[in-house]
Write a protein that holds these residues in place. Structure first.
Motif, short mmCIF file in Angstrom:
data_model
loop_
_atom_site.label_atom_id
_atom_site.label_comp_id
_atom_site.label_asym_id
_atom_site.label_seq_id
_atom_site.Cartn_x
_atom_site.Cartn_y
_atom_site.Cartn_z
N ASN A 192 0.82 -1.21 0.00
CA ASN A 192 0.00 0.00 0.00
C ASN A 192 0.85 1.26 0.00
OD1 ASN A 192 -2.46 -1.37 -0.02
ND2 ASN A 192 -2.58 -1.47 2.22
N ALA A 193 2.09 1.13 0.47
CA ALA A 193 3.02 2.26 0.48
C ALA A 193 3.86 2.29 -0.80
CB ALA A 193 3.93 2.17 1.70
N ASP A 194 3.50 1.46 -1.80
CA ASP A 194 4.22 1.39 -3.07
C ASP A 194 5.67 0.96 -2.89
OD1 ASP A 194 2.06 2.11 -4.67
OD2 ASP A 194 2.42 4.24 -4.35
N ASP A 195 5.91 0.11 -1.90
CA ASP A 195 7.25 -0.40 -1.62
C ASP A 195 7.28 -1.86 -2.08
OD1 ASP A 195 9.69 -1.15 -0.63
OD2 ASP A 195 9.30 -0.56 1.44
N ASP A 196 7.42 -2.06 -3.39
CA ASP A 196 7.35 -3.41 -3.95
C ASP A 196 8.41 -4.35 -3.39
OD1 ASP A 196 5.16 -2.98 -5.61
OD2 ASP A 196 6.38 -2.25 -7.27
N ALA A 197 9.65 -3.86 -3.27
CA ALA A 197 10.75 -4.73 -2.86
C ALA A 197 10.51 -5.32 -1.47
CB ALA A 197 12.07 -3.96 -2.89
N HIS A 198 10.16 -4.47 -0.50
CA HIS A 198 9.93 -4.97 0.85
C HIS A 198 8.66 -5.83 0.92
CE1 HIS A 198 12.85 -1.79 1.79
NE2 HIS A 198 13.06 -2.42 2.93
N ALA A 199 7.63 -5.42 0.20
CA ALA A 199 6.40 -6.21 0.18
C ALA A 199 6.67 -7.59 -0.39
CB ALA A 199 5.33 -5.49 -0.64
N ASP A 200 7.44 -7.64 -1.47
CA ASP A 200 7.78 -8.93 -2.08
C ASP A 200 8.57 -9.80 -1.11
OD1 ASP A 200 6.51 -8.10 -4.35
OD2 ASP A 200 8.34 -7.76 -5.52
N ALA A 201 9.47 -9.18 -0.33
CA ALA A 201 10.27 -9.94 0.64
C ALA A 201 9.36 -10.64 1.64
CB ALA A 201 11.23 -9.00 1.36
N PHE A 202 8.38 -9.92 2.15
CA PHE A 202 7.47 -10.52 3.12
C PHE A 202 6.61 -11.61 2.48
CE2 PHE A 202 7.86 -6.21 5.26
CZ PHE A 202 8.65 -6.68 6.31
N SER A 203 6.14 -11.37 1.26
CA SER A 203 5.30 -12.36 0.57
C SER A 203 6.08 -13.64 0.31
CB SER A 203 4.77 -11.79 -0.74
OG SER A 203 3.84 -10.76 -0.52
N VAL A 204 7.32 -13.49 -0.12
CA VAL A 204 8.14 -14.67 -0.42
C VAL A 204 8.41 -15.46 0.86
CG1 VAL A 204 10.44 -15.42 -1.12
CG2 VAL A 204 9.19 -13.77 -2.51
N GLN A 205 8.67 -14.76 1.95
CA GLN A 205 8.88 -15.47 3.23
C GLN A 205 7.65 -16.29 3.59
OE1 GLN A 205 10.36 -12.94 6.49
NE2 GLN A 205 11.07 -11.49 4.93
N ALA A 206 6.48 -15.67 3.44
CA ALA A 206 5.25 -16.37 3.79
C ALA A 206 5.00 -17.56 2.87
CB ALA A 206 4.07 -15.39 3.71
N LEU A 207 5.23 -17.38 1.57
CA LEU A 207 5.04 -18.48 0.63
C LEU A 207 6.00 -19.63 0.92
CD1 LEU A 207 4.56 -16.39 -2.64
CD2 LEU A 207 2.91 -18.04 -1.71
N ALA A 208 7.25 -19.30 1.25
CA ALA A 208 8.23 -20.34 1.57
C ALA A 208 7.80 -21.12 2.79
CB ALA A 208 9.60 -19.71 1.77
N LEU A 209 7.26 -20.43 3.79
CA LEU A 209 6.79 -21.14 4.98
C LEU A 209 5.62 -22.06 4.65
CD1 LEU A 209 6.91 -18.25 7.63
CD2 LEU A 209 8.37 -20.27 7.53
N LEU A 210 4.72 -21.60 3.80
CA LEU A 210 3.56 -22.42 3.42
C LEU A 210 3.99 -23.62 2.59
CD1 LEU A 210 0.93 -19.69 2.46
CD2 LEU A 210 0.86 -21.22 4.44
N ASN A 211 5.01 -23.41 1.74
CA ASN A 211 5.47 -24.49 0.86
C ASN A 211 6.38 -25.47 1.59
OD1 ASN A 211 4.05 -23.34 -1.26
ND2 ASN A 211 5.81 -22.14 -1.98
N GLY A 212 6.79 -25.11 2.79
CA GLY A 212 7.66 -25.99 3.55
C GLY A 212 9.07 -26.01 3.02
#
Length: 212
Positions: A192-212
């Motif tokens: 929402n703050a137009d900070d793609d890089a940091h937002a992507d970092a958090f999304s990737v962390q979450a996806l990695a945790l879900l994917n095991g």
């Protein structure tokens, strides 16, 4: 858009993903041809509304009132974000080109002490890009974290909405673990703050945790 500790370390590589810059180019063409070029993009369609806002912003900036110019360019940001999903689907490469030029203009006007020359150049570059949103040439290999692309061919961070969409799909109708929910919340806040890089970092962390 593994183990938890390795996932967190990898995500740090996203923080410094830079936005690509674009050079200013001017071309003398007939009025009729100029009207067509200024309002139509083969992939993105009618861009006249965005061009109008940029022209208004340039006019205001020329008076030296950069605060008012920043206020006007926010209208472009709002309209661009509202249509981002449809525009990306229409022509992702062209969208990335315009989005990067827009980010440069936003940054120039929102600097702590905006520089007139920098603002003028960024707005002129954005106007030129809207006239002909030619995709930027590939500048670096696509970067992946945990098997997920986090940059495109131009080296820019993947739009945060894309990775957040992947995360939502992965969560589905289930209740995610607290850690994943927290990362999703942080990704949304940075997006929402137009900070793609940091937002992507958090999304990737979450996806990695879900994917095991």
């Amino acid at each position: 858009m593994n183990a938890t500790f390795r996932n967190f370390a990898l995500s740090a590589t996203l923080i410094a993903v830079p936005a690509a810059g674009f050079a200013l180019a001017e071309m003398m063409i007939s009025p009729a041809a100029q009207t067509t070029a200024a309002t139509q993009s083969p992939g993105l369609g009618d861009l006249s509304a965005y061009k109008t806002i940029v022209a208004d912003t340039q006019t205001i900036a020329a008076t030296g009132d950069l605060k008012a110019a920043e206020h006007r360019i926010t209208d472009l940001e709002t309209l661009w974000d509202q249509n981002a999903s449809a525009l990306r689907q229409a022509d992702r490469a062209a969208w990335n080109t315009v989005d990067a030029a827009a980010d440069e203009a936003f940054s120039a006007l929102r600097a702590g002490t905006p520089d007139q020359a920098t603002v003028d150049a960024a707005l002129a570059a954005l106007s030129t890009t809207l006239d002909a949103p030619v995709p930027a040439a590939a500048s670096s290999p696509i970067q992946y974290v945990s098997g997920i692309a986090v940059t495109d061919e131009s080296g820019r961070a993947i739009p945060c909405e894309d990775l957040i969409g992947q995360l939502r799909s992965a969560i589905g109708n289930t209740t995610p673990p607290a850690t994943v929910a927290d990362l999703q919340s942080k990704a949304l806040e940075r997006c929402n703050a137009d900070d793609d890089a940091h937002a992507d970092a958090f999304s990737v962390q979450a996806l990695a945790l879900l994917n095991g």
